[in-house]
Scaffold this motif. Structure first.
Motif, PDB file in Angstrom:
ATOM      1  N   LYS A 300       0.846  -1.188   0.000  1.00  0.00           N
ATOM      2  CA  LYS A 300       0.000   0.000   0.000  1.00  0.00           C
ATOM      3  C   LYS A 300       0.882   1.238   0.000  1.00  0.00           C
ATOM      4  O   LYS A 300       1.907   1.281   0.680  1.00  0.00           O
ATOM      5  CB  LYS A 300      -0.917  -0.012   1.240  1.00  0.00           C
ATOM      6  CG  LYS A 300      -2.005   1.038   1.200  1.00  0.00           C
ATOM      7  CD  LYS A 300      -2.927   0.897   2.395  1.00  0.00           C
ATOM      8  CE  LYS A 300      -4.054   1.927   2.340  1.00  0.00           C
ATOM      9  NZ  LYS A 300      -4.962   1.820   3.512  1.00  0.00           N
ATOM     10  N   ASN A 301       0.474   2.272  -0.765  1.00  0.00           N
ATOM     11  CA  ASN A 301       1.269   3.499  -0.884  1.00  0.00           C
ATOM     12  C   ASN A 301       2.712   3.174  -1.279  1.00  0.00           C
ATOM     13  O   ASN A 301       3.671   3.635  -0.653  1.00  0.00           O
ATOM     14  CB  ASN A 301       1.237   4.295   0.422  1.00  0.00           C
ATOM     15  CG  ASN A 301      -0.155   4.707   0.815  1.00  0.00           C
ATOM     16  OD1 ASN A 301      -0.966   5.073  -0.038  1.00  0.00           O
ATOM     17  ND2 ASN A 301      -0.470   4.639   2.099  1.00  0.00           N
ATOM     18  N   MET A 302       2.848   2.374  -2.308  1.00  0.00           N
ATOM     19  CA  MET A 302       4.148   1.904  -2.770  1.00  0.00           C
ATOM     20  C   MET A 302       5.066   3.075  -3.125  1.00  0.00           C
ATOM     21  O   MET A 302       4.665   4.014  -3.806  1.00  0.00           O
ATOM     22  CB  MET A 302       3.944   1.004  -3.987  1.00  0.00           C
ATOM     23  CG  MET A 302       5.155   0.225  -4.406  1.00  0.00           C
ATOM     24  SD  MET A 302       4.683  -0.914  -5.750  1.00  0.00           S
ATOM     25  CE  MET A 302       6.218  -1.794  -5.981  1.00  0.00           C
ATOM     26  N   GLN A 303       6.309   3.014  -2.655  1.00  0.00           N
ATOM     27  CA  GLN A 303       7.312   4.024  -2.944  1.00  0.00           C
ATOM     28  C   GLN A 303       8.356   3.459  -3.909  1.00  0.00           C
ATOM     29  O   GLN A 303       8.465   2.250  -4.089  1.00  0.00           O
ATOM     30  CB  GLN A 303       7.987   4.483  -1.646  1.00  0.00           C
ATOM     31  CG  GLN A 303       7.031   5.010  -0.598  1.00  0.00           C
ATOM     32  CD  GLN A 303       6.299   6.269  -1.032  1.00  0.00           C
ATOM     33  OE1 GLN A 303       6.914   7.192  -1.574  1.00  0.00           O
ATOM     34  NE2 GLN A 303       4.996   6.310  -0.806  1.00  0.00           N
ATOM     35  N   VAL A 304       9.149   4.355  -4.503  1.00  0.00           N
ATOM     36  CA  VAL A 304      10.171   3.919  -5.455  1.00  0.00           C
ATOM     37  C   VAL A 304      11.129   2.922  -4.817  1.00  0.00           C
ATOM     38  O   VAL A 304      11.473   1.894  -5.411  1.00  0.00           O
ATOM     39  CB  VAL A 304      10.952   5.136  -6.008  1.00  0.00           C
ATOM     40  CG1 VAL A 304      12.145   4.676  -6.836  1.00  0.00           C
ATOM     41  CG2 VAL A 304      10.038   6.025  -6.852  1.00  0.00           C
ATOM     42  N   LYS A 305      11.533   3.192  -3.581  1.00  0.00           N
ATOM     43  CA  LYS A 305      12.480   2.296  -2.902  1.00  0.00           C
ATOM     44  C   LYS A 305      11.871   0.906  -2.699  1.00  0.00           C
ATOM     45  O   LYS A 305      12.599  -0.103  -2.671  1.00  0.00           O
ATOM     46  CB  LYS A 305      12.895   2.879  -1.552  1.00  0.00           C
ATOM     47  CG  LYS A 305      11.749   3.069  -0.567  1.00  0.00           C
ATOM     48  CD  LYS A 305      12.225   3.695   0.736  1.00  0.00           C
ATOM     49  CE  LYS A 305      11.059   3.871   1.713  1.00  0.00           C
ATOM     50  NZ  LYS A 305      11.504   4.497   2.982  1.00  0.00           N
ATOM     51  N   ASP A 306      10.525   0.837  -2.571  1.00  0.00           N
ATOM     52  CA  ASP A 306       9.858  -0.460  -2.395  1.00  0.00           C
ATOM     53  C   ASP A 306      10.012  -1.326  -3.645  1.00  0.00           C
ATOM     54  O   ASP A 306      10.091  -2.549  -3.545  1.00  0.00           O
ATOM     55  CB  ASP A 306       8.363  -0.264  -2.096  1.00  0.00           C
ATOM     56  CG  ASP A 306       8.122   0.440  -0.763  1.00  0.00           C
ATOM     57  OD1 ASP A 306       8.931   0.220   0.154  1.00  0.00           O
ATOM     58  OD2 ASP A 306       7.144   1.192  -0.658  1.00  0.00           O
ATOM     59  N   VAL A 307      10.043  -0.686  -4.827  1.00  0.00           N
ATOM     60  CA  VAL A 307      10.162  -1.439  -6.079  1.00  0.00           C
ATOM     61  C   VAL A 307      11.479  -2.204  -6.096  1.00  0.00           C
ATOM     62  O   VAL A 307      11.528  -3.390  -6.436  1.00  0.00           O
ATOM     63  CB  VAL A 307      10.078  -0.492  -7.297  1.00  0.00           C
ATOM     64  CG1 VAL A 307      10.305  -1.269  -8.588  1.00  0.00           C
ATOM     65  CG2 VAL A 307       8.729   0.198  -7.339  1.00  0.00           C
ATOM     66  N   TYR A 308      12.543  -1.527  -5.709  1.00  0.00           N
ATOM     67  CA  TYR A 308      13.859  -2.179  -5.711  1.00  0.00           C
ATOM     68  C   TYR A 308      13.907  -3.320  -4.699  1.00  0.00           C
ATOM     69  O   TYR A 308      14.511  -4.367  -4.964  1.00  0.00           O
ATOM     70  CB  TYR A 308      14.949  -1.153  -5.420  1.00  0.00           C
ATOM     71  CG  TYR A 308      15.168  -0.181  -6.554  1.00  0.00           C
ATOM     72  CD1 TYR A 308      15.890  -0.545  -7.681  1.00  0.00           C
ATOM     73  CD2 TYR A 308      14.626   1.102  -6.518  1.00  0.00           C
ATOM     74  CE1 TYR A 308      16.088   0.336  -8.735  1.00  0.00           C
ATOM     75  CE2 TYR A 308      14.811   1.997  -7.560  1.00  0.00           C
ATOM     76  CZ  TYR A 308      15.543   1.609  -8.662  1.00  0.00           C
ATOM     77  OH  TYR A 308      15.720   2.477  -9.705  1.00  0.00           O
ATOM     78  N   LYS A 309      13.257  -3.127  -3.551  1.00  0.00           N
ATOM     79  CA  LYS A 309      13.208  -4.193  -2.548  1.00  0.00           C
ATOM     80  C   LYS A 309      12.459  -5.416  -3.085  1.00  0.00           C
ATOM     81  O   LYS A 309      12.874  -6.554  -2.884  1.00  0.00           O
ATOM     82  CB  LYS A 309      12.530  -3.690  -1.271  1.00  0.00           C
ATOM     83  CG  LYS A 309      13.360  -2.698  -0.471  1.00  0.00           C
ATOM     84  CD  LYS A 309      12.605  -2.253   0.778  1.00  0.00           C
ATOM     85  CE  LYS A 309      13.406  -1.236   1.570  1.00  0.00           C
ATOM     86  NZ  LYS A 309      12.660  -0.751   2.770  1.00  0.00           N
ATOM     87  N   VAL A 310      11.333  -5.160  -3.760  1.00  0.00           N
ATOM     88  CA  VAL A 310      10.534  -6.254  -4.323  1.00  0.00           C
ATOM     89  C   VAL A 310      11.327  -6.985  -5.405  1.00  0.00           C
ATOM     90  O   VAL A 310      11.345  -8.219  -5.452  1.00  0.00           O
ATOM     91  CB  VAL A 310       9.206  -5.717  -4.896  1.00  0.00           C
ATOM     92  CG1 VAL A 310       8.486  -6.812  -5.682  1.00  0.00           C
ATOM     93  CG2 VAL A 310       8.305  -5.207  -3.773  1.00  0.00           C
ATOM     94  N   ILE A 311      11.989  -6.218  -6.266  1.00  0.00           N
ATOM     95  CA  ILE A 311      12.781  -6.833  -7.343  1.00  0.00           C
ATOM     96  C   ILE A 311      13.896  -7.699  -6.754  1.00  0.00           C
ATOM     97  O   ILE A 311      14.097  -8.848  -7.171  1.00  0.00           O
ATOM     98  CB  ILE A 311      13.369  -5.754  -8.276  1.00  0.00           C
ATOM     99  CG1 ILE A 311      12.250  -5.051  -9.043  1.00  0.00           C
ATOM    100  CG2 ILE A 311      14.371  -6.381  -9.262  1.00  0.00           C
ATOM    101  CD1 ILE A 311      12.705  -3.846  -9.837  1.00  0.00           C
TER     102      ILE A 311
END
Length: 347
Positions: A300-311
């Protein structure tokens, strides 16, 4: 657009704002934040895509290649060998799942995709052929069981359906997702229509208020000419948010209290701002959805830094998955190895 139009920051008017006007100011602040978030995602887009190409794409290409080899090997065994009913159920379920996973793959060649389409079509037809007879069989069995006094009236039917329960669940999920996509598309279409209608209305009101030809004072006329140029740019860019803020500021700065804004005006502002907010939220969702490759729900409320963590998390998980799928493939290559997988229920 460099004009500061945040009237909620004006101390002399804050105390006199109506509840509806305060709500408008909250919407304005929300949209300002959404515009900043959207710009951030747009700026980060190319960098994230490059990171995905570097980290994730090679692993997915490798994984899909292994999956295809599994499908091809199992399909050959199915054509050449005889299997027990329980083993056939496992093979059918596995092949149907692999075909579903791979039929839209971007990492396989045309010949491989044709083979996958062949397997997928077979199981689609197989499922359709068995679905109706099984329902009739269940009804007939229930009636027969009542006559004979059997207690376990569903045992045989459960066995018949065992291979297809997952298929039915996936079909329901696909229909549910398609319904959600249609509802979202309708909502976006309605918001877009309201934004376009509001854009024209607000633009005409502003140009009527600031038109330079109606200003006798040359200094003010020059200022209004400059402002009109900015308004025209905002209109061409379909920046309803900027135009609404400007109209609100102009009407507030007529020397009247903000209370002078009628309920009709305020409700119009609210609807238009909400539509603009929905449009921005949709634009942000489109970008974040394109980056979310994980099977886990999007934060929820995904941030740019979250994308790198998910990847990075997906890379770690997928590397392990490729390793185990290759090991599984070794067993599938020989009938005895396949029997081991079937016997342990780890196909």
């Amino acid at each position: 657009m460099s004009f500061d139009l945040k009237i909620s920051l004006l101390p002399e008017t804050a105390a006199t704002l109506s509840p509806l006007h305060k709500k408008l100011n909250k919407l304005i602040e929300q949209i300002e934040q959404q515009k900043l978030d959207l710009a951030l995602w747009q700026n980060a887009k190319s960098e994230i895509q490059s990171y995905i190409q570097l980290k994730l794409v090679p692993i997915y290409r490798n994984l899909h290649a292994v999956y295809f080899r599994q499908l091809n090997q199992l399909w050959q065994h199915l054509q050449q060998e005889d299997f027990a009913k329980a083993d056939l159920a496992q093979l059918d379920a596995k092949l149907a799942k692999l075909a579903k996973q791979l039929k839209k793959s971007n990492y396989l060649n045309s010949a491989e995709l044709e083979k996958i389409a062949e397997v997928d079509a077979f199981y689609q037809q197989h499922h359709a052929h068995n679905q109706k007879p099984n329902k009739k069989g269940k009804s007939a069995q229930a009636e027969q069981s009542k006559v004979e006094g059997h207690v376990d009236i569903e045992q045989e039917t459960v066995e018949e359906h065992e291979s297809y329960e997952e298929w039915d669940s996936e079909q329901y999920q696909r229909q549910k997702e398609e319904h959600q996509r249609k509802r979202l598309a309708q909502k976006r279409e309605q918001s877009e229509k309201l934004v376009n209608q509001s854009l024209k209305t607000v633009y005409l009101k502003i140009t009527a208020m600031i038109h330079p030809d109606r200003e006798p004072d040359e200094t003010k006329k020059a200022e209004k000419t400059e402002l009109l140029q900015v308004v025209n740019q905002a209109h061409e860019a379909k920046d309803l948010f900027y135009l609404l803020k400007l109209q609100l500021q102009l009407e507030t700065n007529k020397g009247k209290s903000p209370k002078a804004l009628t309920d009709e005006h305020s409700k119009f502002y609210q609807m238009a701002l909400e539509a603009q907010s929905q449009r921005l939220a949709s634009q942000i969702d489109d970008i974040t959805d394109s980056f979310h490759w994980s099977e886990q729900p999007k934060p929820k409320n995904m941030q740019v830094k979250d994308v790198y963590k998910v990847i990075d998390g997906d890379v770690s998980v997928l590397k392990e998955q490729v390793k185990w799928e290759k090991e599984r493939l070794k067993y599938m290559e020989k009938v005895k190895g396949l029997e081991v997988l079937l016997g342990n229920g780890v196909l």
